[in-house]
Design a protein around this motif. Structure first.
Motif, PDB file in Angstrom:
ATOM      1  N   MET A  14       0.854  -1.190   0.000  1.00 26.72           N
ATOM      2  CA  MET A  14       0.000   0.000   0.000  1.00 26.72           C
ATOM      3  C   MET A  14       0.889   1.239   0.000  1.00 26.72           C
ATOM      4  O   MET A  14       1.785   1.368   0.842  1.00 26.72           O
ATOM      5  N   LYS A  16       0.935   5.408   0.179  1.00 24.56           N
ATOM      6  CA  LYS A  16       0.179   6.607   0.539  1.00 24.56           C
ATOM      7  C   LYS A  16       1.068   7.815   0.280  1.00 24.56           C
ATOM      8  O   LYS A  16       2.160   7.909   0.821  1.00 24.56           O
ATOM      9  N   GLU A  38      -3.841   7.222  -2.526  1.00 21.52           N
ATOM     10  CA  GLU A  38      -3.534   5.866  -2.058  1.00 21.52           C
ATOM     11  C   GLU A  38      -3.628   4.912  -3.240  1.00 21.52           C
ATOM     12  O   GLU A  38      -4.517   5.048  -4.077  1.00 21.52           O
ATOM     13  N   THR A  40      -2.369   0.556  -4.450  1.00 20.07           N
ATOM     14  CA  THR A  40      -1.651  -0.683  -4.194  1.00 20.07           C
ATOM     15  C   THR A  40      -0.656  -0.883  -5.322  1.00 20.07           C
ATOM     16  O   THR A  40      -1.021  -0.814  -6.501  1.00 20.07           O
ATOM     17  N   PRO A 147      -0.678  -5.949   1.240  1.00 26.07           N
ATOM     18  CA  PRO A 147      -0.709  -4.536   1.639  1.00 26.07           C
ATOM     19  C   PRO A 147      -1.093  -4.374   3.117  1.00 26.07           C
ATOM     20  O   PRO A 147      -1.923  -5.113   3.641  1.00 26.07           O
ATOM     21  N   GLU A 149      -2.251  -1.233   5.963  1.00 28.08           N
ATOM     22  CA  GLU A 149      -2.786   0.131   6.041  1.00 28.08           C
ATOM     23  C   GLU A 149      -1.896   1.066   6.848  1.00 28.08           C
ATOM     24  O   GLU A 149      -1.833   2.254   6.579  1.00 28.08           O
TER      25      GLU A 149
END
Length: 166
Positions: A14, A16, A38, A40, A147, A149
């Motif tokens: 992930m 960001k 965001e 993946t 992934p 968070e």
């Protein structure tokens, strides 16, 4: 009949993206805010996306053979760091042109990996690769990552300066 059990878990990391250059500060205030973007990633190979931005990239690495030694590396312009299970493994901080830094760690099971990347000005890019055990050549493939968070950060380092009157 459709069931989520029929689909494999997602793979990759992930990413960001945040406005502003974190300037080697893991407590960069923007990291506490909602990211600008965001996504993946199936591989980490970022190019020039302008100036003054930062990324947190997180994934759980599922090593194919444990225990074993695995190497991780970044090639970046500007700052990049690799954090493995909350410990700083690669420090390629500050502003600089493209350069490569790596580290080898001994793993005994699934491992949290966090990449921190920041671009201030000028040329830009980030590549992340790994190898180890049966994977004897560097690869960008993230099929063995899922992934995450939330990032993991190393414990604070250095000195804390306090000023006292009198």
């Amino acid at each position: 009949m459709c069931s989520s059990d029929l689909f494999p878990p997602p793979s990759g990391m992930m990413a960001k993206k945040f406005d502003g250059y974190f300037d080697n500060d893991f407590e960069f205030p923007a990291f506490q805010a909602v990211p600008k973007e965001e996504k993946t990633l199936r591989e980490v190979k970022l190019g020039n996306e302008g100036e003054k931005y930062s990324y947190l990239i997180m994934g759980m690495f599922h090593p194919p053979t444990v225990p074993g030694d695995y190497s991780f590396r970044t090639r970046s312009d500007d700052a990049s760091y690799i954090i493995v299970n909350g410990q700083l493994a690669v420090d390629d901080g500050n502003e600089h042109g493209m350069r490569t830094r790596d580290a080898t760690v001994h793993l005994t099971g699934p491992t949290q990996i966090t990449l921190i990347f920041g671009q201030n000005r000028g040329g830009a890019g980030l590549e992340f690769e790994w190898k180890g055990m049966g994977q004897n050549k560097w690869t960008r493939r993230l099929g063995l990552f899922t992934p995450l968070e939330l990032p993991t950060f190393p414990p604070p380092m250095g000195f804390r300066l306090k000023s006292y009157d009198g």
